[in-house]
Design an enzyme around this catalytic site. Sequence first.
Site, mmCIF file in Angstrom:
data_model
loop_
_atom_site.group_PDB
_atom_site.id
_atom_site.type_symbol
_atom_site.label_atom_id
_atom_site.label_comp_id
_atom_site.label_asym_id
_atom_site.label_seq_id
_atom_site.Cartn_x
_atom_site.Cartn_y
_atom_site.Cartn_z
ATOM 1 N N TYR A 76 -71.302 52.016 -10.072
ATOM 2 C CA TYR A 76 -71.645 50.997 -11.078
ATOM 3 C C TYR A 76 -70.385 50.382 -11.706
ATOM 4 O O TYR A 76 -70.481 49.400 -12.434
ATOM 5 C CB TYR A 76 -72.521 51.578 -12.193
ATOM 6 C CG TYR A 76 -73.828 52.203 -11.756
ATOM 7 C CD1 TYR A 76 -74.329 52.026 -10.470
ATOM 8 C CD2 TYR A 76 -74.581 52.989 -12.636
ATOM 9 C CE1 TYR A 76 -75.519 52.617 -10.069
ATOM 10 C CE2 TYR A 76 -75.776 53.577 -12.251
ATOM 11 C CZ TYR A 76 -76.228 53.394 -10.965
ATOM 12 O OH TYR A 76 -77.407 53.986 -10.584
ATOM 13 N N ILE B 238 -85.246 57.109 -16.738
ATOM 14 C CA ILE B 238 -83.965 56.574 -17.238
ATOM 15 C C ILE B 238 -83.995 55.044 -17.254
ATOM 16 O O ILE B 238 -83.248 54.390 -16.523
ATOM 17 C CB ILE B 238 -82.778 57.102 -16.398
ATOM 18 C CG1 ILE B 238 -83.074 56.989 -14.875
ATOM 19 C CG2 ILE B 238 -82.451 58.537 -16.770
ATOM 20 C CD1 ILE B 238 -81.869 57.287 -13.996
#
Length: 282
Positions: A57, A233
């Site tokens: 990420y 999440i």
Amino acid sequence: MTSASQETKVPTVTLNNGVRIPQLGFGVFQVPPEETQRIVEDALEAGYRHIDTAAAYRNEAGVGAAIAASGIPREEIFLTTKLRNGEQGNAKEAFSNSAQALGVDYVDLYLIHWPVPSQGLFVEAWKQLEMLYADGQARAIGVSNFLTEHLDMLLAASDVVPAVNQIEIHPTFQQKELSAKSRSLGIAVEAYSPLGQGADLTAAAVESVAGKYGASPAQVLLGWHLAQGTIAIPKSADSTRMRENLEAVRLTLTPTEMEGITALESGGRVGADPALASHSQM
Ligand code: NDP
């Protein structure tokens, strides 16, 4: 730090090694690196104590900066990061780089991000994760995007059963067999893209339950995950929506409402197929 939502009590799931993970966490996939610190600070301020990032990420530094700036004791935050696909042959060094970017000396959960079966490296990577676990650099180790055949291969060659399998789950794509298989092995199931990246929010069955409780569609979706014991999440870059999502822990759906949402299964992924995900992907 104080906020109304800090009163929100997020349940925990006990992993197969006794480590407890907050059942509702905050994901940062597609959060731009330059915005990550501010957004994760907002999430911590809202009351999240479980953050999910990944080397791929490219925002681990922002996550780490937010944790440091929050002043919240490190042991009160459950921090997950993941091994990048291209580093499966070099997991120990990849872990060191992640820990350095995050500014921590341990993570709570370290995951193999994708099996990438074409590389043939995930068992070798797991051996290195086992060492990181034995050293205490990761309090728990697990996998992500592992299908049944990948779990079987891993378990045949390993000493440590993964604590978690983080997979795509939302009402229109539930992976019921894989979840049941994971759970039967003692592997906790963690839902990524729990809102279907937003696509499941507008389902009529979800909107009607939301209307009944004066809740939002996102809260209904998250309530559906939590009622099944699944760790979820959700990601939101917006501080109002991230708070709204956290409040889902207060919602209890009836069995009929649960069934109505479960009936939305359509077999359609929003993410990549782990059987196909290639080395070049992340
Ligand atoms: P989600 O299902 O969490 O959906 C995120 C989308 O929903 C964003 O567009 C967000 O927009 C929107 N949203 C969030 N809350 C609300 C709300 N209350 N009302 C309306 N819209 C809302 O998708 P993700 O793919 O981001 O998955 C979540 C996390 O899972 C990731 O951040 C990552 O940590 C993990 N993940 C792991 C993968 C893996 O391979 N292991 C793959 C994919 C994700 P906005 O930000 O504008 O609020």
